[in-house]
Design a protein around this motif. Structure first.
Motif, PDB file in Angstrom:
ATOM      1  N   LYS A   3      14.756  30.932  -2.916  1.00  0.00           N
ATOM      2  CA  LYS A   3      15.270  30.146  -1.800  1.00  0.00           C
ATOM      3  C   LYS A   3      15.460  30.998  -0.550  1.00  0.00           C
ATOM      4  CE  LYS A   3      17.622  26.695  -4.552  1.00  0.00           C
ATOM      5  NZ  LYS A   3      18.873  26.021  -4.841  1.00  0.00           N
ATOM      6  N   PHE A   4      15.699  32.291  -0.760  1.00  0.00           N
ATOM      7  CA  PHE A   4      15.912  33.214   0.351  1.00  0.00           C
ATOM      8  C   PHE A   4      15.102  34.484   0.121  1.00  0.00           C
ATOM      9  CE2 PHE A   4      19.664  30.596  -0.027  1.00  0.00           C
ATOM     10  CZ  PHE A   4      19.872  30.186   1.273  1.00  0.00           C
ATOM     11  N   THR A   5      14.689  35.110   1.216  1.00  0.00           N
ATOM     12  CA  THR A   5      13.981  36.379   1.142  1.00  0.00           C
ATOM     13  C   THR A   5      14.769  37.428   1.909  1.00  0.00           C
ATOM     14  OG1 THR A   5      11.837  35.275   1.000  1.00  0.00           O
ATOM     15  CG2 THR A   5      11.828  37.585   1.657  1.00  0.00           C
ATOM     16  N   LEU A   6      15.098  38.508   1.234  1.00  0.00           N
ATOM     17  CA  LEU A   6      15.772  39.632   1.876  1.00  0.00           C
ATOM     18  C   LEU A   6      14.747  40.702   2.191  1.00  0.00           C
ATOM     19  CD1 LEU A   6      18.272  38.294   0.479  1.00  0.00           C
ATOM     20  CD2 LEU A   6      19.174  40.590   0.303  1.00  0.00           C
ATOM     21  N   THR A   7      14.830  41.253   3.385  1.00  0.00           N
ATOM     22  CA  THR A   7      13.997  42.392   3.738  1.00  0.00           C
ATOM     23  C   THR A   7      14.910  43.484   4.276  1.00  0.00           C
ATOM     24  OG1 THR A   7      13.545  41.462   5.933  1.00  0.00           O
ATOM     25  CG2 THR A   7      11.908  41.047   4.215  1.00  0.00           C
ATOM     26  N   PHE A   8      14.474  44.706   4.090  1.00  0.00           N
ATOM     27  CA  PHE A   8      15.268  45.868   4.477  1.00  0.00           C
ATOM     28  C   PHE A   8      14.426  46.803   5.318  1.00  0.00           C
ATOM     29  CE2 PHE A   8      16.318  44.395   0.247  1.00  0.00           C
ATOM     30  CZ  PHE A   8      17.681  44.168   0.332  1.00  0.00           C
ATOM     31  N   ASN A   9      14.988  47.306   6.411  1.00  0.00           N
ATOM     32  CA  ASN A   9      14.318  48.340   7.183  1.00  0.00           C
ATOM     33  C   ASN A   9      14.719  49.659   6.524  1.00  0.00           C
ATOM     34  OD1 ASN A   9      13.400  50.219   8.995  1.00  0.00           O
ATOM     35  ND2 ASN A   9      13.874  48.973  10.775  1.00  0.00           N
ATOM     36  N   LYS A  10      13.966  50.037   5.502  1.00  0.00           N
ATOM     37  CA  LYS A  10      14.326  51.160   4.641  1.00  0.00           C
ATOM     38  C   LYS A  10      14.368  52.495   5.373  1.00  0.00           C
ATOM     39  CE  LYS A  10      13.030  48.941   0.410  1.00  0.00           C
ATOM     40  NZ  LYS A  10      13.326  49.257  -0.950  1.00  0.00           N
ATOM     41  N   GLU A  11      13.646  52.618   6.473  1.00  0.00           N
ATOM     42  CA  GLU A  11      13.665  53.884   7.210  1.00  0.00           C
ATOM     43  C   GLU A  11      15.002  54.143   7.902  1.00  0.00           C
ATOM     44  OE1 GLU A  11      11.707  56.529   7.130  1.00  0.00           O
ATOM     45  OE2 GLU A  11      10.648  55.421   5.598  1.00  0.00           O
ATOM     46  N   TYR A  12      15.770  53.102   8.149  1.00  0.00           N
ATOM     47  CA  TYR A  12      17.060  53.262   8.814  1.00  0.00           C
ATOM     48  C   TYR A  12      18.243  53.174   7.862  1.00  0.00           C
ATOM     49  CZ  TYR A  12      14.491  53.054  13.163  1.00  0.00           C
ATOM     50  OH  TYR A  12      13.619  53.325  14.193  1.00  0.00           O
ATOM     51  N   CYS A  13      17.983  52.887   6.596  1.00  0.00           N
ATOM     52  CA  CYS A  13      19.054  52.794   5.601  1.00  0.00           C
ATOM     53  C   CYS A  13      19.589  54.189   5.284  1.00  0.00           C
ATOM     54  CB  CYS A  13      18.532  52.137   4.327  1.00  0.00           C
ATOM     55  SG  CYS A  13      19.793  51.944   3.045  1.00  0.00           S
TER      56      CYS A  13
END
Length: 72
Positions: A3-13
């Motif tokens: 129902k939902f998609t999570l995305t992460f900007n892994k370079e800034y984590c």
């Protein structure tokens, strides 16, 4: 389909795990097999289907690296 998609900007984590502790479903975890360019273990989702779209993780993230999109 999730129902939902999570995305992460892994370079800034920075791997602070604030989002991990904020997730009521317990579906976020640090990726211990990958480091970003800064040398941190970034967050990832372990079960996309279980996400309820509450946005607790995104609100908790001090670097605003999490995006949640509702799938139609």
């Amino acid at each position: 389909m999730a129902k939902f998609t999570l995305t992460f900007n892994k370079e800034y984590c920075k791997g602070c795990e604030l989002c991990v502790t904020a997730c009521p479903k317990g579906i976020l975890a640090l990726d211990k097999e990958f480091t970003n360019d800064a040398g941190y273990f970034p967050v990832g989702i372990t079960d996309q289907e279980a996400c309820i779209g509450c946005q607790s993780c995104a609100r908790m993230c001090p670097d605003c690296i999490i995006t949640i999109v509702k799938n139609d």
